[in-house]
Structures are given as structure tokens and as C-alpha cells.
Design a protein around this motif. Structure first.
Motif, PDB file in Angstrom:
ATOM      1  N   ARG A  52       0.288  55.818  53.853  1.00  0.00           N
ATOM      2  CA  ARG A  52      -1.069  56.485  54.288  1.00  0.00           C
ATOM      3  C   ARG A  52      -1.285  56.597  55.663  1.00  0.00           C
ATOM      4  O   ARG A  52      -2.128  57.278  56.133  1.00  0.00           O
ATOM      5  N   PHE A  53      -0.336  55.714  56.476  1.00  0.00           N
ATOM      6  CA  PHE A  53      -0.589  55.658  57.806  1.00  0.00           C
ATOM      7  C   PHE A  53       0.488  56.549  58.709  1.00  0.00           C
ATOM      8  O   PHE A  53       0.449  56.434  59.808  1.00  0.00           O
ATOM      9  N   ASP A  54       1.240  57.189  57.865  1.00  0.00           N
ATOM     10  CA  ASP A  54       2.340  58.145  58.394  1.00  0.00           C
ATOM     11  C   ASP A  54       3.444  57.114  59.353  1.00  0.00           C
ATOM     12  O   ASP A  54       3.920  57.212  60.336  1.00  0.00           O
ATOM     13  N   VAL A  55       3.724  55.869  58.779  1.00  0.00           N
ATOM     14  CA  VAL A  55       4.733  55.033  59.300  1.00  0.00           C
ATOM     15  C   VAL A  55       5.760  54.648  58.475  1.00  0.00           C
ATOM     16  O   VAL A  55       5.821  54.568  57.311  1.00  0.00           O
ATOM     17  N   ASN A  56       7.035  54.607  59.147  1.00  0.00           N
ATOM     18  CA  ASN A  56       8.217  54.260  58.301  1.00  0.00           C
ATOM     19  C   ASN A  56       8.302  53.037  58.193  1.00  0.00           C
ATOM     20  O   ASN A  56       8.215  52.122  59.068  1.00  0.00           O
ATOM     21  N   PRO A  57       8.271  52.532  56.848  1.00  0.00           N
ATOM     22  CA  PRO A  57       8.476  51.240  56.434  1.00  0.00           C
ATOM     23  C   PRO A  57       9.421  50.499  56.731  1.00  0.00           C
ATOM     24  O   PRO A  57       9.481  49.063  57.160  1.00  0.00           O
ATOM     25  N   ASP A  58      10.777  50.961  56.878  1.00  0.00           N
ATOM     26  CA  ASP A  58      11.906  50.543  57.154  1.00  0.00           C
ATOM     27  C   ASP A  58      12.126  49.999  58.786  1.00  0.00           C
ATOM     28  O   ASP A  58      12.306  48.856  58.876  1.00  0.00           O
ATOM     29  N   ARG A  59      11.297  50.871  59.557  1.00  0.00           N
ATOM     30  CA  ARG A  59      11.231  50.590  60.996  1.00  0.00           C
ATOM     31  C   ARG A  59      10.250  49.345  61.041  1.00  0.00           C
ATOM     32  O   ARG A  59      10.133  48.604  62.012  1.00  0.00           O
ATOM     33  N   LEU A  60       9.078  49.716  60.442  1.00  0.00           N
ATOM     34  CA  LEU A  60       7.881  48.635  60.654  1.00  0.00           C
ATOM     35  C   LEU A  60       8.310  47.368  60.130  1.00  0.00           C
ATOM     36  O   LEU A  60       7.757  46.153  60.787  1.00  0.00           O
ATOM     37  N   ILE A  61       9.218  47.134  59.172  1.00  0.00           N
ATOM     38  CA  ILE A  61       9.182  45.759  58.881  1.00  0.00           C
ATOM     39  C   ILE A  61       9.868  44.957  59.991  1.00  0.00           C
ATOM     40  O   ILE A  61       9.577  43.625  60.303  1.00  0.00           O
ATOM     41  N   ASP A  62      10.792  45.698  61.074  1.00  0.00           N
ATOM     42  CA  ASP A  62      11.457  45.095  62.266  1.00  0.00           C
ATOM     43  C   ASP A  62      10.164  44.576  62.972  1.00  0.00           C
ATOM     44  O   ASP A  62      10.227  43.590  63.705  1.00  0.00           O
ATOM     45  N   VAL A  63       9.384  45.462  63.142  1.00  0.00           N
ATOM     46  CA  VAL A  63       8.276  45.291  64.107  1.00  0.00           C
ATOM     47  C   VAL A  63       7.242  43.988  63.432  1.00  0.00           C
ATOM     48  O   VAL A  63       6.912  42.967  64.247  1.00  0.00           O
ATOM     49  N   ILE A  64       7.194  44.019  62.114  1.00  0.00           N
ATOM     50  CA  ILE A  64       6.472  42.820  61.609  1.00  0.00           C
ATOM     51  C   ILE A  64       7.216  41.531  61.740  1.00  0.00           C
ATOM     52  O   ILE A  64       6.445  40.493  61.947  1.00  0.00           O
ATOM     53  N   LEU A  65       8.461  41.510  61.616  1.00  0.00           N
ATOM     54  CA  LEU A  65       9.244  40.316  61.745  1.00  0.00           C
ATOM     55  C   LEU A  65       8.996  39.798  63.216  1.00  0.00           C
ATOM     56  O   LEU A  65       8.840  38.544  63.565  1.00  0.00           O
ATOM     57  N   VAL A  66       9.123  40.536  64.104  1.00  0.00           N
ATOM     58  CA  VAL A  66       9.113  39.974  65.562  1.00  0.00           C
ATOM     59  C   VAL A  66       7.523  39.574  65.950  1.00  0.00           C
ATOM     60  O   VAL A  66       7.727  38.706  66.449  1.00  0.00           O
ATOM     61  N   GLY A  67       6.735  40.340  65.266  1.00  0.00           N
ATOM     62  CA  GLY A  67       5.111  40.067  65.546  1.00  0.00           C
ATOM     63  C   GLY A  67       4.881  38.721  64.999  1.00  0.00           C
ATOM     64  O   GLY A  67       4.111  38.045  65.565  1.00  0.00           O
ATOM     65  N   VAL A  68       5.555  38.425  63.866  1.00  0.00           N
ATOM     66  CA  VAL A  68       5.107  37.188  63.081  1.00  0.00           C
ATOM     67  C   VAL A  68       5.608  36.046  63.744  1.00  0.00           C
ATOM     68  O   VAL A  68       4.957  35.046  64.099  1.00  0.00           O
ATOM     69  N   VAL A  69       6.888  36.253  64.377  1.00  0.00           N
ATOM     70  CA  VAL A  69       7.631  34.920  64.912  1.00  0.00           C
ATOM     71  C   VAL A  69       6.814  34.843  66.378  1.00  0.00           C
ATOM     72  O   VAL A  69       6.734  33.732  66.713  1.00  0.00           O
ATOM     73  N   GLY A 112       1.596  41.965  71.320  1.00  0.00           N
ATOM     74  CA  GLY A 112       2.424  42.293  72.441  1.00  0.00           C
ATOM     75  C   GLY A 112       3.899  42.342  72.028  1.00  0.00           C
ATOM     76  O   GLY A 112       4.516  43.355  72.258  1.00  0.00           O
ATOM     77  N   ALA A 113       4.385  41.501  71.292  1.00  0.00           N
ATOM     78  CA  ALA A 113       5.953  41.559  71.126  1.00  0.00           C
ATOM     79  C   ALA A 113       5.677  42.819  69.938  1.00  0.00           C
ATOM     80  O   ALA A 113       7.081  43.554  69.981  1.00  0.00           O
ATOM     81  N   GLY A 114       4.887  42.672  68.933  1.00  0.00           N
ATOM     82  CA  GLY A 114       5.019  43.773  67.914  1.00  0.00           C
ATOM     83  C   GLY A 114       5.035  45.368  68.778  1.00  0.00           C
ATOM     84  O   GLY A 114       5.947  46.175  68.258  1.00  0.00           O
ATOM     85  N   ALA A 115       4.368  45.317  69.712  1.00  0.00           N
ATOM     86  CA  ALA A 115       4.353  46.863  70.628  1.00  0.00           C
ATOM     87  C   ALA A 115       5.701  46.952  71.156  1.00  0.00           C
ATOM     88  O   ALA A 115       6.087  48.226  71.198  1.00  0.00           O
ATOM     89  N   LEU A 116       6.134  46.126  71.622  1.00  0.00           N
ATOM     90  CA  LEU A 116       7.549  46.205  72.517  1.00  0.00           C
ATOM     91  C   LEU A 116       8.618  46.525  71.302  1.00  0.00           C
ATOM     92  O   LEU A 116       9.181  47.578  71.468  1.00  0.00           O
ATOM     93  N   MET A 117       8.454  46.006  70.256  1.00  0.00           N
ATOM     94  CA  MET A 117       9.528  46.146  69.220  1.00  0.00           C
ATOM     95  C   MET A 117       9.048  47.689  68.700  1.00  0.00           C
ATOM     96  O   MET A 117      10.205  48.615  68.063  1.00  0.00           O
ATOM     97  N   ALA A 118       7.886  48.264  68.431  1.00  0.00           N
ATOM     98  CA  ALA A 118       7.528  49.513  67.903  1.00  0.00           C
ATOM     99  C   ALA A 118       7.963  50.393  69.212  1.00  0.00           C
ATOM    100  O   ALA A 118       8.773  51.726  68.568  1.00  0.00           O
ATOM    101  N   MET A 119       7.969  50.319  70.225  1.00  0.00           N
ATOM    102  CA  MET A 119       8.484  51.330  71.124  1.00  0.00           C
ATOM    103  C   MET A 119      10.222  51.525  70.897  1.00  0.00           C
ATOM    104  O   MET A 119      10.295  52.427  71.069  1.00  0.00           O
TER     105      MET A 119
END
Length: 503
Positions: A52-69, A112-119
Motif C-alpha cells: 500500500r505504501f509502494d515499498v519493497n518488503p525484502d529491502r524494508l526488512i533490512d531497514v527494520i532489523l537495523v532500526g530495531v537494534v 536515524g539508523a533506519g534512514a541510513l539503511m534505507a538510503m
């Protein structure tokens, strides 16, 4: 150890063991289980909402993992930074089993970390923040019940019916009564207190429901994140004012979370209304302006691939539907022959005496068969169209990726040429500063060779850039010529058609 939590005016109490289960000497606490449950539900919701947000889930999971830690680390650092007196040694900083996390530290570090990973993973940051905001509300709404188990994050005394108390609450208030009095907070450890954990949990869950429905109509990317910041900041400001365990700015009695909450609330609202104002100004000038997703040409390659996948899935469903229609058409066409050869269904006298009824029935069967075949053909035609659109989207995505790679290469070439020119100039200045002694002459010779090499390599980079730009201009000219020829042919074809229609 069992803890007792009591709601005196409601007339009931709960005995809770903070340890859920043990494996030998290793204890698993309810606090950790509840926090993990909140994170899990948040991640499941976010992954389900990616499309619904036009975001790739496979790439987003990397962002989530980094953001959670990073969020866990940041939450602990935030708490430790503003509560240094509680930690007597370094190792106690790493002891999380009894709580001690600052939610704003987790949000700041996690985002902050999630944004860097998203980039790095080429995920749209505003859309990722929108998804993360909804996930935060789920995680916070559920995670606050870990504070209930630990009997922490409670408020001052209250006479409200849902006021709560407990053995750990009373013990903590008794032990810290003098410190609280110095901060202007006077409490009676024998009386019920505000369940501020419950207030925040309900506030977050209500915010999730509201923003979930609003996210289906967002006007721009990042809107949900800004509204989350305003919503949570507004509620946290007042809830924090009731708490007895607030973190303070060192040397003051100013609550850190209230300051951050107020800044988040005001800043998010200002940004939200400024963006809305700009959108309203732009929409009348550009009727096709779509602030959230933009036009097709403005979409990311990842968005195009997601759309192509969706269209291919729809085409597959249409092909299956077409196959069902063909089977129905075949059954409808085969049925009369089976009935005639079978002879198991005798005609009545009335049916035999009225041949027109039989003809009408046969006509109806023929019509049904034709309808099924037409429906099958229509479904097949639509599937082919969707597959064609999906192919176009994939081609467009590949073109965008190629353009991005080409632009990245050009940027690297420009940066390399610039750095070489700067180095050459610095070498030239260094050479000019040397004297004419034998030692300096040898050094000049080496530096001059290095400077010449820098100049030569920089010139090669610049020449390559010019060639690439010239090649792009030629490609653009060819595209325009082809487009012009196609338009001319189309006009000629239209004229011919008109001439055929009007001899």
C-alpha cells in the motif's frame, strides 16, 4: 518472586510473577516477552502494508532489523544518560531485565539508523517513516504492558476508580519519597497511583487506529510520520507530567520527555500545515499533480516493479477465469449430444408435440455457450493487456535503474576529476614554494610528475564525461526523430482512413 498489583476501588488484585519461565538458571521475563510481542506484531503489520505504501518488503526488512537494534541501543543510552546516578558500575548498564529504556532515545536512534539503511538499500525514506510510525504505535501500545508487569512507569496519587497500587510500587515510593519531595512531587506510598502505562498504551492504540485509516488517504509521503510525532508528542507531554520516574535535564527539574514531546508536537504540526499549504498552491497550477505517488515517470524503479508484479498476478487470475469459462462452454456444448445418445431422458407428449420449445431450448443453450466463449475471450484479452502493461513497467524500471547507475558513474567521474584538479593545484603551489637547491630540484621533479599525472587523469575523466553527454544528446535526437516519424505516419494513416470513409 510474586508481585501483587491491586486496584482498591475496583475491588480486585492480581498476583504476577515477573519470570515467565526458567531454563536452569536462565530466566525469561514477561517484560521481554511483551516487548518482543509488540515488536513482532509491529513488523507483521508493516510488512503486510508495504504494498500500500509502494515499498519493497525484502529491502524494508533490512531497514527494520537495523532500526530495531539501533532503537534498543538508543533507548538504553537515553535512559542511562539522564539517569547516571542509578548505575554504580559499567555492567549494570547492560542489565535490561528490570526495565530502563527511554522511548525517545529508541525513536531517535532507530529512525536515524533506519534512514541510513534505507538510503543504502534505496528505500523511499518518507514512506519507510510512515510505515515505521504505525509500527511504533503498535509496539508502544503493547510494550507498555511490560511496565505493568514490572510495576513501573506509574504516576502520582489519584482518587480515580482505576487507581492502582502494589508491593513494588509502594516500596519504590517509600524509598524515593525524599527525592521526589525535592523535585516538588509529594506522594503517599500507601495510596493508589495513576496507571500512566495504561494511559499511554490506550493513547498509542487509539492513534494507531486513526492513522491506519488516515494512511489510506495520505496527501504526501511523510504525512503519517508527522502526524504520529504530533499525536504521540501531545499525549506524552501530559502523561509525562503525571509520572514519578521522569528523567530530568541535569541540574534542573525540567522533564526531558516533556521537552522532546513539546518540540515534536509543535514542529510536526508546523511542518504538516506548511506542506499542505504548498500542495494547495501547486494543485491548481498542475491539474495532474499527485503529491503522494507522483506521475508514472516520477515513480521509482522499485515502485514500477511492484506494480508489474501486481498486474502479472491479476493477469494470471484472468487466465484462470478464462479457462473456467472455456470448460463451461465445452460442457454446455457437449450436454445435448450426451443426452441424445444416452436416451435416458424421454420426452413427454407435450414436448414432442411442441417442436418450437425444443428449438428455443437449443437456442438458449447455444447462447449460453456463446456467452461463455465470449467471456473467456474477453478475460484472455484483458490478461494480455495487463501483461503488456506489466512488461512496460518492468522496462521502465530497468531504464530508470540504468539512468541511476549512469548518473552515479557521472557523479563519481566528476568528483574524481575535481579531486585530481584540487590535488594538482596543491602540488603546483608546493612546487612553487621549493627552492633551487639540489635536494629541492629532485623533489620538484617528483612532484611535477605527480602533478602531470593528476592533470592527465582529470582530463581523461572530463573527456569521458563530455563523450557520455554527447552520446546522450544523440540518443535524445534519435528518439525525437522516431517520435516525429511515428506522429507523421499516424497522421497519414488517419488521413487515409478519412479518405476511405469519405470517397
Amino acid at each position: 518472586m510474586t508481585n501483587t498489583i491491586e486496584f482498591p476501588k475496583l475491588g480486585f488484585q492480581i498476583d504476577l510473577n515477573p519470570i515467565a519461565f526458567s531454563i536452569g538458571d536462565f530466566h525469561v521475563y514477561w517484560y521481554g516477552i511483551i516487548i518482543a510481542l509488540g515488536m513482532l506484531l509491529a513488523v507483521l503489520y508493516v510488512m503486510k502494508s508495504c504494498k500500500r505504501f509502494d515499498v519493497n518488503p525484502d529491502r524494508l526488512i533490512d531497514v527494520i532489523l537495523v532500526g530495531v537494534v539501533a532503537g534498543i541501543v538508543g533507548a538504553r543510552l537515553y535512559y542511562v544518560l539522564f539517569n547516571m546516578k542509578e548505575f554504580t558500575d559499567v555492567w549494570s548498564i547492560f542489565d535490561l531485565k528490570s526495565g530502563g529504556l527511554g522511548i525517545y532515545g529508541g525513536l531517535i536512534f532507530g529512525l536515524g539508523a533506519g534512514a541510513l539503511m534505507a538510503m543504502w538499500r534505496k528505500v523511499d525514506i518518507p514512506s519507510a517513516f510512515d510505515l515505521a510510525s504505525l509500527g511504533f504505535l503498535i509496539g508502544q501500545g503493547i510494550g507498555r504492558w511490560g511496565n505493568f508487569i514490572n510495576q513501573e512507569a506509574f504516576g502520582v496519587n489519584t482518587d480515580l476508580p482505576w487507581g492502582m497500587t502494589g508491593n513494588r510500587i509502594s516500596a519504590w515510593l517509600y524509598a524515593n519519597s525524599s527525592t521526589l519531595a525535592d523535585e516538588g512531587i509529594f506522594v503517599d506510598y500507601t495510596q493508589p497511583v495513576h496507571p500512566t502505562f495504561l494511559y499511554e498504551s490506550l493513547w498509542c492504540l487509539l492513534g494507531f487506529l486513526l492513522l491506519h485509516f488516515l494512511s489510506k488517504h495520505r496527501k504526501y509521503k511523510g504525512e503519517i510520520f508527522l502526524l504520529y510525532s504530533a499525536w504521540y508528542g501531545f499525549g506524552r507531554f501530559f502523561i509525562e507530567g503525571l509520572r514519578t520516574d521522569s528523567l530530568y535535564i541535569p541540574g534542573t527539574y525540567i522533564r526531558v520527555s516533556q521537552v522532546v514531546a513539546a518540540v515534536a508536537f509543535v514542529g510536526a504540526l508546523i511542518a504538516h500545515f506548511v506542506i499542505l499549504h504548498r500542495i494547495k498552491q501547486k494543485e491548481p497550477l498542475e491539474p495532474d499533480y499527485v503529491p503522494v505517488f507522483g506521475n508514472l515517470d516520477e515513480l521509482s524503479a522499485e515502485s514500477l516493479r511492484l506494480r508489474a508484479t501486481e498486474l502479472n498476478a491479476q493477469a494470471k487470475e484472468l487466465r484462470e477465469q478464462a479457462e473456467r469459462y472455456r470448460l463451461l462452454a465445452q460442457e454446455d456444448g457437449d450436454f445435448p449430444e450426451e443426452e441424445e445418445s444416452d436416451g435416458s431422458t424421454p420426452q413427454t407428449a407435450e414436448e414432442a408435440s411442441e417442436p418450437e420449445n425444443a428449438e428455443a431450448a437449443q437456442t438458449g443453450e447455444d447462447n449460453d455457450e456463446d456467452d461463455y466463449r465470449k467471456s473467456a475471450e474477453e478475460a484472455e484479452r484483458r490478461a494480455i493487456e495487463l501483461e503488456g502493461q506489466a512488461k512496460d513497467y518492468m522496462q521502465k524500471a530497468e531504464e530508470l535503474e540504468a539512468q541511476e547507475e549512469k548518473q552515479a558513474d557521472r557523479t563519481a567521474l566528476k568528483a574524481k576529476a575535481h579531486s585530481l584538479r584540487v590535488r594538482a593545484k596543491a602540488l603546483e603551489e608546493e612546487i612553487a614554494a621549493l627552492s633551487d637547491t639540489e635536494e629541492d630540484l629532485e623533489k620538484k621533479k617528483a612532484l611535477e610528475a605527480e602533478r602531470a599525472e593528476c592533470e592527465e587523469t582529470a582530463a581523461e575523466c572530463e573527456q569521458l564525461l563530455r563523450e557520455q553527454e554527447a552520446q546522450d544528446e544523440q540518443n535524445d535526437d534519435r528518439i525525437q526523430e522516431v517520435s516525429g516519424d511515428a506522429d507523421t505516419n499516424a497522421e497519414g494513416g488517419n488521413t487515409g482512413s478519412q479518405n476511405e470513409e469519405k470517397p
